[in-house]
Each structure stands twice: as structure tokens, then as C-alpha cells.
Design an enzyme around this catalytic site. Structure first.
Site, PDB file in Angstrom:
ATOM      1  CB  CYS A  31      -1.011   0.020   1.077  1.00 60.57           C
ATOM      2  SG  CYS A  31      -1.853   1.490   1.263  1.00 60.57           S
ATOM      3  N   GLY A  32       0.908   2.012  -1.109  1.00 58.22           N
ATOM      4  CA  GLY A  32       1.784   3.118  -1.181  1.00 58.22           C
ATOM      5  C   GLY A  32       1.638   4.213  -0.480  1.00 58.22           C
ATOM      6  NE  ARG A  34      -5.854  -7.265  -3.884  1.00 57.37           N
ATOM      7  CZ  ARG A  34      -4.626  -7.787  -3.880  1.00 57.37           C
ATOM      8  NH1 ARG A  34      -4.463  -9.109  -4.603  1.00 57.37           N
ATOM      9  NH2 ARG A  34      -3.724  -7.235  -3.350  1.00 57.37           N
ATOM     10  CB  CYS A  66      -4.701   3.700  -4.782  1.00 56.11           C
ATOM     11  SG  CYS A  66      -4.112   2.261  -4.993  1.00 56.11           S
TER      12      CYS A  66
END
EC number: 5.1.1.7
Length: 281
Positions: free
Chosen positions: A75-76, A212, A220
Site C-alpha cells: 500500500c503506497g 481490491r 491509492c
């Protein structure tokens, strides 16, 4: 038992961050789902867990759980918040941190005023690296959806799987209708994050992402990386691109054959404590 946590966000992509080095707790799927509930729990897109590393080259292990309780690889926006968290909690005095994830090593660099630059690693494009079911690698793939609808996608793995499609206008794109179909499409055996990108010019894109296990989020980070890299590979974008999301902007840099760099802000919202017994089955 009382569980200490911190609420943070990166461009509105919000997190509950828990230090499991200084305290102990067991958080199963059902407990995570209850904590994620925005009416009866803390409310978050992802739960970020800080643990001791399993590998000698890392300073910390970084685990990520979606609101549905599923564990994901990367997860950035989360890794930027993770880096700020461990530094502000005095778990490290380093400003360049090496973090172990399910997808491999990432290296965030803390800047000024909550900004963090992250080496996100190398993008992957082969179908088996996504994973994505295809007979052979292609620049673009056609994905068959309901009602005889088809879309053209690129596939990129940025530590987690992404499908990127270009749309004329992100504001009118049918993210709510198409996003869930792409996310759970049979050609993505581990599901996928669906990105909808509008190219403004070669240094500026707009992006919406249906994540997702979460749904559409305000931002995101890995999705921004995947979209920018996809546009660069298609010859549409320069090597440094501003990605505009609903929650704000990220700067993504990439040269063919090199790692992807992501730069963006973090926000510390509040610190809290809760009685975990109320959230366990």
C-alpha cells in the site's frame, strides 16, 4: 485489553496504525472487519501493522489488511504513513528506513512537513507476475465484462496487482459499475485493483482507483505508480508525472528498467486507545 493505535491518512486514504513491537495483540479477520466499520468501529481503508522484521536488512516489517480483513502485499499511501509513524513514535531515529513487506523491500525517505519519498521497487508486467490469465504478454489486453462490454487494460504489479484503463473523463467514468467487475474478474486469480486514468498532458493525469477488498478510495499510492508507469510505457507520459486523485496529488517518477519513486504527504489525525474485547467475537 487496551490497544493503542494512531489514525493517519495519505490524501484521504485512511489507516489505523498499530505498533505490535511495543504491545501485543491478536487481530483476526472478524476483529479487523469490526474495527474497520465507520459507524461502530474506528473506520479505515486499511489496517497497518508494525512488527519486527524477519530479514536482517530491514528495520521493520509492514503488514497491511484491507477493511474486509484480507491481507495484501503493498500500500503506497500506507508506507508513507508507516514511515512517519515509526519515526514519530521513536521506534527509529533514521529518516531513510528499510521496510519489509509481503511484496519485498521498500525504502521510504522522510522529508519536511510530513512529506515522504518512497522507492517503490521495480514494476512487473508479465501475466504470471500480476497474476493475470493470458496466453502471451501484450502491451494491452481486452477484458470482457457483463452485457457484452469490453475494456482495454494494461496490467502492472507494483507489489500488488493493478489493471489500468484510460478514460476520456474520470468524473464520468463508471467506476462503481466497472470497478467491481474488474476487481473480481476470473482472469485475475488474486483479484486486482482497477485504475481509471485520464491523461491531461504528458506531465499530468487524473486517476480514480477501485481498490481490491475496499472499493473506491480517495487515493491509492500503488495505483498512482501503476497508472503513471502504464502511461509512460505507452509513450503518453514523461518520466515525471503529477497524479491527481480525489484526495490530492502524488509525484511519480520512473525510467525504463529502474525503480519507481513516489512522493507525497502524510497526515497524523489522532492517537487513541480502545478496549479490544468489544471488537472480538
Amino acid at each position: 485489553m487496551l490497544l493503542e493505535f494512531t489514525k493517519m491518512h495519505g490524501l484521504g486514504n485512511d489507516f489505523m496504525v498499530v505498533d505490535l513491537i511495543s504491545q501485543r495483540a491478536y487481530l483476526d479477520t472478524a476483529t479487523i472487519q469490526r474495527l474497520a466499520d465507520r459507524h461502530f468501529g474506528v473506520g479505515f481503508d486499511q489496517l497497518l501493522i508494525v512488527e519486527p522484521p524477519d530479514v536482517p536488512e530491514a528495520d521493520f516489517k509492514y503488514r497491511i489488511f484491507n477493511a474486509d480483513g484480507s491481507e495484501v502485499e503493498q500500500c503506497g499511501n500506507g508506507v508513507r504513513c508507516f514511515a512517519r509513524f515509526v519515526h514519530e513514535r521513536h521506534l527509529t531515529n533514521k529518516t531513510n528506513i528499510t521496510v519489509q513487506t509481503k511484496a519485498g523491500i521498500v525504502k521510504p525517505e522522510l522529508g519536511q512537513n510530513g512529506w515522504v519519498r518512497v522507492n517503490m521497487g521495480y514494476p512487473k508486467f508479465l501475466p504470471n507476475e500480476i497474476p493475470f490469465v493470458a496466453e502471451e504478454p501484450k502491451a494491452l489486453y481486452t477484458l470482457e465484462l457483463a452485457n457484452d462490454q469490453n475494456i482495454s487494460i494494461d496490467v502492472v504489479n507494483m507489489g500488488n496487482p493493478h489493471a489500468v484503463t484510460i478514460v476520456p473523463d474520470v468524473l464520468t467514468a463508471d467506476v462503481a459499475g466497472i470497478g467491481p467487475q474488474v476487481e473480481s474478474h476470473k482472469r485475475f486469480p488474486e483479484r486486482v485493483n482497477a485504475g481509471f486514468m485520464q491523461v491531461i498532458d504528458d506531465k499530468h493525469v487524473r486517476l480514480r482507483v477501485f481498490e481490491r477488498g475496499v472499493g473506491e478510495t480517495l487515493a491509492c499510492g500503488t495505483g498512482a505508480c501503476a497508472a503513471a508507469v502504464s502511461g509512460m510505457r505507452r509513450g503518453l507520459l514523461a518520466n515525471s508525472v503529477e497524479v491527481e486523485l480525489a484526495g490530492g496529488k502524488l509525484q511519480i517518477e520512473w525510467q525504463e528498467g529502474d525503480v519507481v519513486w513516489m512522493t507525497g504527504p502524510t497526515t497524523h489525525v489522532y492517537d487513541g486507545r480502545l478496549d479490544l474485547r468489544y471488537f472480538q467475537g
